[in-house]
Design an enzyme around this catalytic site. Structure first.
Site, PDB file in Angstrom:
ATOM      1  N   ARG A 139      13.686  20.031  -8.093  1.00 21.42           N
ATOM      2  CA  ARG A 139      13.432  19.124  -9.232  1.00 21.42           C
ATOM      3  C   ARG A 139      13.684  17.719  -8.719  1.00 21.42           C
ATOM      4  NH1 ARG A 139      15.138  19.357 -15.509  1.00 21.42           N
ATOM      5  NH2 ARG A 139      13.554  20.956 -15.331  1.00 21.42           N
ATOM      6  N   HIS A 189       5.139  19.787 -14.613  1.00 20.98           N
ATOM      7  CA  HIS A 189       6.218  20.774 -14.818  1.00 20.98           C
ATOM      8  C   HIS A 189       5.545  22.152 -14.896  1.00 20.98           C
ATOM      9  CE1 HIS A 189      10.029  22.379 -15.651  1.00 20.98           C
ATOM     10  NE2 HIS A 189      10.288  21.889 -16.844  1.00 20.98           N
ATOM     11  N   GLN A 223       7.251  25.554 -16.236  1.00 24.31           N
ATOM     12  CA  GLN A 223       7.429  25.516 -17.696  1.00 24.31           C
ATOM     13  C   GLN A 223       6.127  25.906 -18.394  1.00 24.31           C
ATOM     14  OE1 GLN A 223      10.216  24.279 -19.828  1.00 24.31           O
ATOM     15  NE2 GLN A 223       8.877  25.379 -21.236  1.00 24.31           N
ATOM     16  N   ASP A 268       7.359  17.504 -26.934  1.00 24.24           N
ATOM     17  CA  ASP A 268       8.398  17.248 -25.927  1.00 24.24           C
ATOM     18  C   ASP A 268       9.046  15.920 -26.306  1.00 24.24           C
ATOM     19  OD1 ASP A 268       9.954  17.258 -23.631  1.00 24.24           O
ATOM     20  OD2 ASP A 268       8.319  16.791 -22.260  1.00 24.24           O
ATOM     21  N   CYS A 327       9.629  22.512 -24.972  1.00 22.71           N
ATOM     22  CA  CYS A 327      10.287  22.971 -23.727  1.00 22.71           C
ATOM     23  C   CYS A 327      11.791  22.732 -23.731  1.00 22.71           C
ATOM     24  CB  CYS A 327       9.643  22.297 -22.533  1.00 22.71           C
ATOM     25  SG  CYS A 327       9.825  20.501 -22.536  1.00 22.71           S
ATOM     26  N   ARG A 337      11.031  31.973 -19.498  1.00 22.73           N
ATOM     27  CA  ARG A 337      10.957  31.330 -18.184  1.00 22.73           C
ATOM     28  C   ARG A 337      11.546  32.230 -17.111  1.00 22.73           C
ATOM     29  NH1 ARG A 337      12.422  25.338 -17.864  1.00 22.73           N
ATOM     30  NH2 ARG A 337      11.395  25.680 -15.864  1.00 22.73           N
TER      31      ARG A 337
END
Ligand code: CP
Ligand code: NVA
Length: 311
Positions: free
Chosen positions: A108, A135, A138, A227, A267, A293
């Site tokens: 990340r 991402h 995700q 988001d 998310c 996930r």
């Protein structure tokens, strides 16, 4: 060995194979406990090194569980605690060291370039665990969640995004091309996705529609995504940006323009873009979304390690 850096660079057929495997594995684990290993322990003895240059709860925990359930283990590094870029150690040397000790690398980062540099010098697969531009883990998992809840292919559904044009939306746009679904985006005028993202979608026959009136964007939607308005990498005037998004606040009233059985996904972490009533309401599936996930990332790991099988 395969990398998992950006959905737009992965073949649709491979993405479908990953989702197929995730569904099978999830079903087979119904009676197993959190840390029980899948019967075939396909990644026995393998080490996934994870490195976070910014905060993470879900990605960190879900990759930890994913590799554990496949029979392997994980080690989590913080970039400020290793030699990367400091003390004269180049990214190239760090990549060699990671390849010497580990079998896979999940990163990340604040820099897309860093992921690309690592991918050039690593001898092990790299997975993008969130970058400024995307991402992908995700969003692939979100496609899984949508199909699991709606029990139909995502291509038969109207998908809507209300919010900022950020990394998660970029990956959702890539997914809309790869899985061929219609995507309505509701965002303020000055917050459209970057032109290189829209141009790519257009070139690849994406069905993307942008609205500056959130009611028009959400009309007839089966799934509404959102988001945070302020992302981790956002270097903006927070007060101004928050004000610019005022009309895009997701509450019961706005949700009522979607289909009656529409679902809400996010998310996490959340900011002030959605009311508690929606986020914690009956149409919200955010906790199932977060848990999935683990399942999808297991299949992403298997894909990267060349162990994905169709059974
Ligand atoms: N959704 C997500 O990636 O959460 P974290 O930032 O907690 O990993
Ligand atoms: N867009 C958000 C996603 C967090 C998971 C961010 O980049 O901060």
């Amino acid at each position: 060995m395969k990398n998992f850096i950006n959905l737009k660079d992965l073949p649709s057929s491979d993405l479908r194979k990953i989702l197929f495997d995730a569904k099978k594995r999830k079903n087979r684990r119904k009676k197993l406990s959190t840390l029980d290993i899948d019967k075939d322990h396909p990644l026995k003895g393998k080490l996934l090194i994870q490195m976070f240059e910014k905060a993470s709860s879900r990605t960190r925990l879900s990759f930890y569980l994913a590799i554990k359930q496949l029979g392997g283990g994980t080690l989590t590094l913080k970039s400020n605690e290793i030699h990367l870029g400091k003390g004269g150690e180049s990214l190239q040397d760090t990549a060699k060291i990671l390849s010497t000790y580990g079998d896979g690398f999940m990163l990340r980062t604040d820099s897309d370039d860093k992921i690309n540099q690592f991918s050039k010098h690593l001898k092990i697969p790299i997975i993008n665990g969130l970058s400024p531009s995307s991402h992908p883990t995700q969003v692939l998992s979100d496609v899984f969640t949508v199909e699991e809840i709606k029990k139909k292919p995502i291509s038969n559904l109207n998908i809507c995004w209300i919010g900022d044009s950020n990394n998660v939306l970029n990956s959702l746009i890539a997914a809309s091309v790869k899985f061929s679904f219609k995507l309505n985006i509701g965002c303020p005028k000055n917050y459209k996705p970057k032109s290189f993202v829209l141009d790519w979608a257009k070139k690849n026959k994406g069905k993307i529609h942008i609205f500056h009136d959130p009611k028009k964007a959400i009309k007839n939607a089966d799934v509404i995504f959102s988001d945070k308005v302020i992302s981790l990498n956002d270097n903006v005037n927070i007060k101004k940006k928050t004000k610019d998004f005022k009309n895009f606040y997701i509450n019961k009233k706005l949700l009522s323009y979607a289909k009656k059985n529409a679902i809400f996904l996010h998310c996490l972490p959340r900011g002030n873009e959605v009311s508690d009533e929606v986020f914690l309401g009956k149409q919200s599936h955010v906790w199932q979304q977060a848990y999935n996930r683990v399942h999808v990332q297991k299949s992403i790991l298997l894909y990267c390690f060349g162990k994905l099988r169709q059974r």
